[in-house]
Design an enzyme around this catalytic site. Structure first.
Site, PDB file in Angstrom:
ATOM      1  N   GLY A   1      36.294  39.752  45.584  1.00  0.00           N
ATOM      2  CA  GLY A   1      36.504  40.137  44.191  1.00  0.00           C
ATOM      3  C   GLY A   1      35.974  39.081  43.236  1.00  0.00           C
ATOM      4  O   GLY A   1      35.557  37.997  43.647  1.00  0.00           O
ATOM      5  N   CYS A   2      36.017  39.398  41.952  1.00  0.00           N
ATOM      6  CA  CYS A   2      35.433  38.502  40.949  1.00  0.00           C
ATOM      7  C   CYS A   2      36.265  37.227  40.799  1.00  0.00           C
ATOM      8  O   CYS A   2      35.768  36.120  41.021  1.00  0.00           O
ATOM      9  CB  CYS A   2      35.265  39.227  39.627  1.00  0.00           C
ATOM     10  SG  CYS A   2      36.730  40.071  39.023  1.00  0.00           S
ATOM     11  N   TYR A   3      37.529  37.378  40.422  1.00  0.00           N
ATOM     12  CA  TYR A   3      38.390  36.191  40.356  1.00  0.00           C
ATOM     13  C   TYR A   3      38.425  35.462  41.697  1.00  0.00           C
ATOM     14  O   TYR A   3      38.304  34.228  41.745  1.00  0.00           O
ATOM     15  CB  TYR A   3      39.816  36.579  39.969  1.00  0.00           C
ATOM     16  CG  TYR A   3      40.059  36.913  38.514  1.00  0.00           C
ATOM     17  CD1 TYR A   3      39.736  36.019  37.496  1.00  0.00           C
ATOM     18  CD2 TYR A   3      40.659  38.117  38.156  1.00  0.00           C
ATOM     19  CE1 TYR A   3      39.998  36.321  36.165  1.00  0.00           C
ATOM     20  CE2 TYR A   3      40.921  38.432  36.830  1.00  0.00           C
ATOM     21  CZ  TYR A   3      40.597  37.526  35.836  1.00  0.00           C
ATOM     22  OH  TYR A   3      40.866  37.825  34.526  1.00  0.00           O
TER      23      TYR A   3
ATOM     24  N   THR B   1      36.264  35.084  43.974  1.00  0.00           N
ATOM     25  CA  THR B   1      35.065  34.291  44.224  1.00  0.00           C
ATOM     26  C   THR B   1      35.120  32.964  43.458  1.00  0.00           C
ATOM     27  O   THR B   1      34.911  31.890  44.027  1.00  0.00           O
ATOM     28  CB  THR B   1      33.811  35.090  43.809  1.00  0.00           C
ATOM     29  OG1 THR B   1      33.713  36.244  44.633  1.00  0.00           O
ATOM     30  CG2 THR B   1      32.549  34.254  43.927  1.00  0.00           C
TER      31      THR B   1
END
Lengths: 345, 345, 345, 345
Positions: free
Chosen positions: B150-152, B154
């Site tokens: 996921g973005c967060y 990463t």
């Protein structure tokens, strides 16, 4: 009752114009002087057209006679200005509300090490009252010199106070992750503050050490009754106004109901609003107002408590708080001239 | 060499169009299918005019034949979509890169408790490879199913990894204060995401528990070789793109040179850039690029280490990382199609 | 003097909350009712936290008894709502200030062609007074029903009026290039108004025909004493508030001093501020205030005159103007409750 | 084929870094020199971290030997710099692409009156080719000195050209209402360009006379075959990039199908995209790309035609166009290195 005569030293910056926005309609004061070395003679409404039709003042030279006539003088200057002239003002019976950092630290040596020059009025450091009304209301009332709390320090302290005063957290490992709109950097011609450099982006700064750190630690130590260690990381937001502080601490004491703790602590504070459980504050909800909104959460019921605290850095973080202090000094209701509703959307 | 045939399921969202921006000029693939239930038949360039002249694809119905023809299928869908059809695709020999959360958690029960419904393909959870190349490059190369980080997760993991892998910090009291631009919320018609509601403001959300928390804890535990406890507080920024994670941990081990530790860890990583000591990253410096920029600081030389980590949530936090994984799966150089320079200013 | 009882129909939108921000501190009125079909029972401060501590009203159902008790009723609704119930209110002796478009056009057929449905209260169109105080002050004072001028129409008319009233320009080829912040689109869950879709960008819309066109042409024709043709092109700005209208007209009459013409026309208007020659208005200078700031310029001394006119679309373009009309209807000074200074920066 | 050696004079500004973003990956050139008086010796990636890992160049002093070695030199300087040194470069056989205003006007006296100083190389004005490929492709191919079209002039001319070339409009009463993002003002430390001064706001500027006016009139006159009078009003937008020009003209000729006229005019232009009828361009759809998107509309079928034209001011309005010119000069396909897809969202 005749009106109190008020002056502003250093009126070209954002805290200066914000003082005017709030003081011009204030029912108990008359702003009679507004100084600027560089803009002397120029009507302030030329620089800040929002004041057209509301304020006819022109900037005067700081060395002129206007300021001497004031009962109360606000300093909306960078650091190292107020400490040059405040001693004489105090001596001549004027009262001073300093929005700058000159009198916030009690230790002159510490001040020097953070600001890179000797303190010019260290005699006054002991007398200066730290201008956070939610802690020091009684001292402010009698003060000749109030050193208004800084913007980040206000948001951070109001968030930590209930926990520290109650002895519930480890004061040795506090963390304050804070973020401010660009007006916190003032109205200075710097590439770093251009819209093109900071909008649609975010960054941390001053991580190795920010001048608000010693101020916060000093004041929280009083509340905690012992030394405090804080990791303080400020960030720059692509907004005009607003500070959002997200605070982290390790719970060491017993507390069944953090929500009630916060609500009790601020039950009688006109400008601190503890949100209902589960709601978190947005900076826009305080835009232009003197309110601090706070929420507390204990994620997963683990040992780390999280507090969110928002203010408008130019109001509760500067000019509004200065006027709140002035109201207290004058024996006026604290919210006089400060009950404007935040602009939303 | 003939080109690899690629399809995208769920192409109307921001990760979908971002996959197209990066895949259309990619030298080794042909995007031959792009599905949308609601927009079937409509040219994608009508929805995203930046693609006019670059991409003639029209959305097709997910049940149509186009996807079946693809060698590799990307899922750019909300959770609970991929897990319905991925098993059949895998069975028929297609390889899948899932940008959604469906296969990120290894424990089906945990998945259910966070996403509120049973997992539809729990058999595949053990096989799915977690798509963070900086940790799992070898497994990704052979994977049939990659569950992109996921973005967060990463931004947070890349910041904590050097410290956890070296056993230098207390894994029991990690703090991740993270902030994301609004594209992280996707392209959904919600009042909460209107410009009028979120610009010129900032707020925390999901403080009591965010779905990225178990994903981060699961993966960091592998790196730490033991359980990890994280306090994770996401914030919404008034920007389009960009994640800024500010990480806090208590140093428990010995390390003279945190800067060198980070530089060594990422010396061979094309997409992780450790900044020179004293510089901190801005999200705009990675806008549109697949780079993660990182800085590490130990304020006042105390026990708390601070790591700052920024990514573009739509690139390294989603579509770029998915393509990086695809490149690895295909044996291509990792930066193929991903070496665009960030847009600045 | 006892306070006037005021109600607001449709209080969930941005003009509704803005009415509250301005009416709650208004010294002569009590807001006793605030309706919403969808939010009935919910405290308004839950939806708009800026009102916490200032307003304890909860939304009530529009069919409830509260509204019937009001002396004056504001409609802050989309079009096609007010015209359903206003006739009964007027009949029962209430006075109405409608912020919507329902009663702005005098010709029911024209209304139908622009709004796509028959007018439900065409009998009242002749009686309704167009709520632009700078033109219709006397009629507003006696009106039972005021149809407040729209946001674009206010900025555009105030800019053209001095020129048209003096017969100086060709009324057949007027051009209004106008731009509005996103709050003009209201608080609706639409993809088109997401921050991700409109920030850091600008676009024109409604070029082929916008509903404010007939309203502007109708009213300017009265001022010009003959038919008016306007090309009106609205644009969407990545701001919350603010309208900037740039107006172009061909000079056909004689005028040595356009600056003086504008200054004379608005010399007695509390809310129209003609800037000194050579200064141009910024929308931020009216943020949150009821002021319209105007500048006039004749580039290269050629035949085209350019007028710049800015307002806050939610204040002088909607809620502030409605209160200004109410003040006039009640015989109060026009600026009562409206002398707040714009928020700048 | 060996690579062309390219240099950039004045590389610290936004057009400088944008040239690097586009030239570094360009397959046919090597950037071997980048000058700056103030930053000589400093790596450009220190100033622009997006270039880290992509460009190892350091700024060199303009008087150093590096520039002399270049086949083509770009000037990304303020006006009054290029004209000092270009004559010598041309004499020594180098070719020059000037992004500044120094060689855009053919009349030295006119140049002096707008720029406030004598022209230092008026001999070259006749030879310099105006760098708008859509008009002057053949001359650019052979040019020794190209004076790239300005940002506003590009958007405005591309919008008016089809109408003027076809003789359909009154060339005596053109209006260009244009708006630019803040990067158009460059990277200068000015209070006026601070985020706090310009975000969430819009204003007109230079209404009495902007330096782009004579440039646009000069070039449109060539296209029209006779004199042109333009009213040009630029506005400052709270965006980083993007120009939106809204053009108004009075139709005097016969044209059944304006849409077809525009589509034909630009059918073979790689970088001009005429939108389908009824769609209007957003600046974000060209963010980071060299495309100009255009729409034409005739509201109410009256006599005024409206054209909307958007570009990225730093790409098609500056650095991208300069590279497009360079490609033409080198006989390369025009889109070489320029086919990046705009970043959206």
């Amino acid at each position: 009752m005749s009106k109190i005569k008020v002056g502003i030293v250093g009126g070209t910056g954002y805290t200066g114009v914000e003082l005017l926005r709030l003081l011009v309609p204030h029912p108990n004061v008359d702003v009679i002087a507004l100084t600027s070395r560089t803009e002397a003679g120029r009507p302030v409404a030329e620089l800040y057209p929002n004041l057209r039709g509301h304020c006819n003042l022109a900037f005067s030279d700081p060395s002129g006679p206007e300021i001497a006539d004031c009962d109360i003088v606000f300093f909306a200057t960078p650091h190292n200005v107020a400490m040059q002239t405040v001693p004489d003002m105090i001596a001549s019976g004027q009262r001073v509300v300093d929005l700058s950092a000159d009198f916030r630290l009690r230790d002159a040596a510490q001040w020097s090490s953070w600001y890179g020059e000797p303190h010019a009025a260290s005699d006054l450091l002991a007398e200066a009252v730290y201008g956070l009304p939610e802690r020091n209301r009684e001292s402010i009332a009698k003060a000749r010199l109030v050193a208004c709390a800084g913007c980040y320090p206000t948001a951070v302290q109001l968030g930590f106070l209930p926990l520290l005063e109650a002895g519930l957290i480890d004061s040795n490992s506090l963390i304050a992750n804070a973020a401010s709109g660009a007006s916190g950097a003032g109205r200075q011609a710097k590439v770093d503050n251009l819209l093109t450099e900071i909008t649609d982006s975010v960054k941390a700064y001053g991580v190795a050490g920010h001048r608000h750190l010693p101020e916060i630690e000093q004041e929280l130590a009083v509340a905690a009754g012992g030394p405090v260690k804080l990791t303080f990381v400020p960030h720059l937001l692509p907004t005009i106004r607003g500070i959002h502080a997200t605070l982290y601490a390790t719970i060491t004491g017993d507390c069944d109901d953090l929500q009630a703790l916060f609500e009790h602590r601020y039950a009688n504070e006109a400008f601190v609003d503890v949100l209902p459980k589960g709601l978190y504050p947005q900076t826009r909800s305080v835009r232009g107002s003197n309110t601090c909104r706070i929420a507390v959460e204990r994620p997963q019921n683990r040992d780390t408590v999280v507090v969110m605290s928002v203010i408008d850095n130019l109001v509760k973080g500067a000019s509004g708080q200065a006027i709140q202090c002035m109201n207290i000094m004058l024996g006026l209701p604290e919210f006089t001239g400060l009950n404007g509703i935040a602009l939303m959307p």
